[in-house]
Design a protein around this motif. Sequence first.
Motif, PDB file in Angstrom:
ATOM      1  N   GLU A 106      47.809  43.877  30.152  1.00  0.00           N
ATOM      2  CA  GLU A 106      46.632  44.755  30.228  1.00  0.00           C
ATOM      3  C   GLU A 106      45.372  43.945  30.534  1.00  0.00           C
ATOM      4  OE1 GLU A 106      46.461  46.850  26.580  1.00  0.00           O
ATOM      5  OE2 GLU A 106      48.053  48.288  27.102  1.00  0.00           O
ATOM      6  N   GLN A 107      45.268  42.787  29.866  1.00  0.00           N
ATOM      7  CA  GLN A 107      44.102  41.949  30.136  1.00  0.00           C
ATOM      8  C   GLN A 107      44.091  41.481  31.595  1.00  0.00           C
ATOM      9  OE1 GLN A 107      44.220  38.800  27.259  1.00  0.00           O
ATOM     10  NE2 GLN A 107      43.664  40.119  25.494  1.00  0.00           N
ATOM     11  N   GLU A 108      45.314  41.044  32.020  1.00  0.00           N
ATOM     12  CA  GLU A 108      45.399  40.601  33.430  1.00  0.00           C
ATOM     13  C   GLU A 108      45.104  41.755  34.381  1.00  0.00           C
ATOM     14  OE1 GLU A 108      45.923  37.818  36.427  1.00  0.00           O
ATOM     15  OE2 GLU A 108      45.840  37.530  34.247  1.00  0.00           O
ATOM     16  N   LEU A 109      45.593  42.925  34.017  1.00  0.00           N
ATOM     17  CA  LEU A 109      45.349  44.100  34.863  1.00  0.00           C
ATOM     18  C   LEU A 109      43.878  44.474  34.859  1.00  0.00           C
ATOM     19  CD1 LEU A 109      46.563  46.375  36.559  1.00  0.00           C
ATOM     20  CD2 LEU A 109      46.933  47.684  34.458  1.00  0.00           C
ATOM     21  N   VAL A 110      43.269  44.383  33.698  1.00  0.00           N
ATOM     22  CA  VAL A 110      41.836  44.680  33.629  1.00  0.00           C
ATOM     23  C   VAL A 110      41.041  43.668  34.453  1.00  0.00           C
ATOM     24  CG1 VAL A 110      39.852  44.761  32.082  1.00  0.00           C
ATOM     25  CG2 VAL A 110      41.975  45.890  31.426  1.00  0.00           C
ATOM     26  N   LYS A 111      41.470  42.399  34.294  1.00  0.00           N
ATOM     27  CA  LYS A 111      40.777  41.366  35.056  1.00  0.00           C
ATOM     28  C   LYS A 111      40.932  41.579  36.556  1.00  0.00           C
ATOM     29  CE  LYS A 111      40.484  36.343  35.438  1.00  0.00           C
ATOM     30  NZ  LYS A 111      41.060  35.056  34.954  1.00  0.00           N
ATOM     31  N   ARG A 112      42.208  41.884  36.902  1.00  0.00           N
ATOM     32  CA  ARG A 112      42.440  42.120  38.334  1.00  0.00           C
ATOM     33  C   ARG A 112      41.735  43.392  38.807  1.00  0.00           C
ATOM     34  NH1 ARG A 112      48.764  40.486  39.555  1.00  0.00           N
ATOM     35  NH2 ARG A 112      48.568  38.273  38.938  1.00  0.00           N
ATOM     36  N   GLN A 113      41.691  44.372  37.929  1.00  0.00           N
ATOM     37  CA  GLN A 113      40.987  45.605  38.293  1.00  0.00           C
ATOM     38  C   GLN A 113      39.503  45.335  38.480  1.00  0.00           C
ATOM     39  OE1 GLN A 113      41.471  48.729  35.429  1.00  0.00           O
ATOM     40  NE2 GLN A 113      40.549  50.299  36.791  1.00  0.00           N
ATOM     41  N   GLN A 114      38.975  44.471  37.600  1.00  0.00           N
ATOM     42  CA  GLN A 114      37.559  44.114  37.767  1.00  0.00           C
ATOM     43  C   GLN A 114      37.342  43.337  39.065  1.00  0.00           C
ATOM     44  OE1 GLN A 114      36.539  41.990  34.201  1.00  0.00           O
ATOM     45  NE2 GLN A 114      36.457  43.845  32.910  1.00  0.00           N
ATOM     46  N   ASP A 115      38.309  42.401  39.300  1.00  0.00           N
ATOM     47  CA  ASP A 115      38.189  41.643  40.560  1.00  0.00           C
ATOM     48  C   ASP A 115      38.311  42.569  41.762  1.00  0.00           C
ATOM     49  OD1 ASP A 115      37.893  39.345  39.082  1.00  0.00           O
ATOM     50  OD2 ASP A 115      40.017  38.764  39.236  1.00  0.00           O
ATOM     51  N   SER A 116      39.278  43.479  41.662  1.00  0.00           N
ATOM     52  CA  SER A 116      39.448  44.407  42.789  1.00  0.00           C
ATOM     53  C   SER A 116      38.236  45.308  42.950  1.00  0.00           C
ATOM     54  CB  SER A 116      40.719  45.235  42.608  1.00  0.00           C
ATOM     55  OG  SER A 116      40.604  46.042  41.426  1.00  0.00           O
ATOM     56  N   GLN A 117      37.637  45.702  41.838  1.00  0.00           N
ATOM     57  CA  GLN A 117      36.424  46.520  41.937  1.00  0.00           C
ATOM     58  C   GLN A 117      35.276  45.740  42.579  1.00  0.00           C
ATOM     59  OE1 GLN A 117      35.618  47.952  37.981  1.00  0.00           O
ATOM     60  NE2 GLN A 117      37.238  49.542  38.044  1.00  0.00           N
ATOM     61  N   SER A 118      35.161  44.436  42.144  1.00  0.00           N
ATOM     62  CA  SER A 118      34.100  43.631  42.749  1.00  0.00           C
ATOM     63  C   SER A 118      34.385  43.399  44.247  1.00  0.00           C
ATOM     64  CB  SER A 118      33.970  42.288  42.020  1.00  0.00           C
ATOM     65  OG  SER A 118      35.188  41.545  42.127  1.00  0.00           O
ATOM     66  N   GLN A 119      35.691  43.155  44.537  1.00  0.00           N
ATOM     67  CA  GLN A 119      36.033  42.970  45.949  1.00  0.00           C
ATOM     68  C   GLN A 119      35.837  44.256  46.746  1.00  0.00           C
ATOM     69  OE1 GLN A 119      40.018  41.448  46.032  1.00  0.00           O
ATOM     70  NE2 GLN A 119      39.456  39.414  45.224  1.00  0.00           N
ATOM     71  N   SER A 120      36.205  45.361  46.091  1.00  0.00           N
ATOM     72  CA  SER A 120      36.012  46.637  46.801  1.00  0.00           C
ATOM     73  C   SER A 120      34.528  46.922  47.012  1.00  0.00           C
ATOM     74  CB  SER A 120      36.664  47.777  46.026  1.00  0.00           C
ATOM     75  OG  SER A 120      36.025  47.936  44.749  1.00  0.00           O
ATOM     76  N   SER A 121      33.708  46.561  46.011  1.00  0.00           N
ATOM     77  CA  SER A 121      32.270  46.748  46.194  1.00  0.00           C
ATOM     78  C   SER A 121      31.737  45.833  47.301  1.00  0.00           C
ATOM     79  CB  SER A 121      31.537  46.492  44.873  1.00  0.00           C
ATOM     80  OG  SER A 121      31.743  45.145  44.451  1.00  0.00           O
ATOM     81  N   GLU A 122      32.259  44.585  47.275  1.00  0.00           N
ATOM     82  CA  GLU A 122      31.864  43.676  48.365  1.00  0.00           C
ATOM     83  C   GLU A 122      32.354  44.191  49.714  1.00  0.00           C
ATOM     84  OE1 GLU A 122      33.334  39.863  47.413  1.00  0.00           O
ATOM     85  OE2 GLU A 122      31.916  39.484  45.754  1.00  0.00           O
ATOM     86  N   ALA A 123      33.621  44.711  49.679  1.00  0.00           N
ATOM     87  CA  ALA A 123      34.163  45.250  50.931  1.00  0.00           C
ATOM     88  C   ALA A 123      33.353  46.444  51.401  1.00  0.00           C
ATOM     89  CB  ALA A 123      35.631  45.637  50.737  1.00  0.00           C
TER      90      ALA A 123
END
Length: 348
Positions: free
Chosen positions: A34-51
């Motif tokens: 869950e932590q890894e998923l949250v972290k990845r979700q945060q990363d994906s959200q930041s990447q999606s925002s950057e994208a």
Amino acid sequence: MPRWLGLLALVLAVVSIAALTLAWDTQRRVRSFEQELVKRQQDSQSQSSEARMLARQSQDASREAAAKVALLEARLSEVALQRSQVEELMQALSRSRDENVVADMEAAVRVALQQSAITGSAEPLVATLSQIDERLARYNQPRLERVRRAVARDLERVKAIGVADVASLSIRLDEAVRLVDELPLLAVAEPRRVGSEAAQRRAAARAAAASPAAGASAPDASWRDQALDLWERSLAAVWGEVRSLVRVTRIDSPDAVLAAPDQVFFIRENLKLRLLNARLALLSRQFDSAQADLRDAQATLDRYFDRNAKRVQSASELLRQVMSQARQTGVPRPDDTLAALAAVAAGR
């Protein structure tokens, strides 16, 4: 029976402990996942925002690029239109320049033809055709190459025609007019030069008497030589006077001798007028009138003047030269050049 229950209870306790351990480990792993998923979700959200931001920037850039492309296309179309207009203008200017050159050449040829017709000389036409040839050589236009060939043919044909040199003929007539006052007439007796042998002998005797050797050897001969010299000079003077009174000349026209002294002036002036009229006729290119005046002047020379005199012979020779060269010669028309210029002007 109780023993089996105890063993079963032990087995159940072990299984329960293992299940609890497994559940704890599973829960731990789930939490890490869950932590890894949250972290990845945060990363994906930041990447999606950057994208999304990059996409937004790329959209803005694409819109700007599209606007620039549209502007460039508009400018390119304007440049192409201006280029076509410039090319048309250059072609029009080139055609206009060629037309102006052709018109100038044709006008120059026609003016030179008129000048040649007026003056009777081929020099204006030769000079104009030479200038046109040099101008075409500098212009170097393939469309006008046949015009240059036509100019070369006409130039050769005009140069081959012999035309009377009016300037030199006028100078010869002026020389003849100058000689008129010095020409001896048949009606006027010219004094003759008496060159006798007695005069030569007297000169030799005087030279001999002047030498000191002759004076020392013959002192008594001086008075006899002087007397002889005086006698010979007297005889020579008398004989010269007698010869000056008598003149033997063959005259074909007796009226030339009967001319009164006051008519001599009019004979010379009439001859001058004939020569001046011939000169004016040459300058006005009236060769028939000039020939008639020259024939009359030659007849006057043969009739009233002494043909044995060198000056009369010189004047007669001048008149014969002018009569032989004063001939009407037509200047050929540069038809090839005019036809080539007309064809170029018509666009053929």
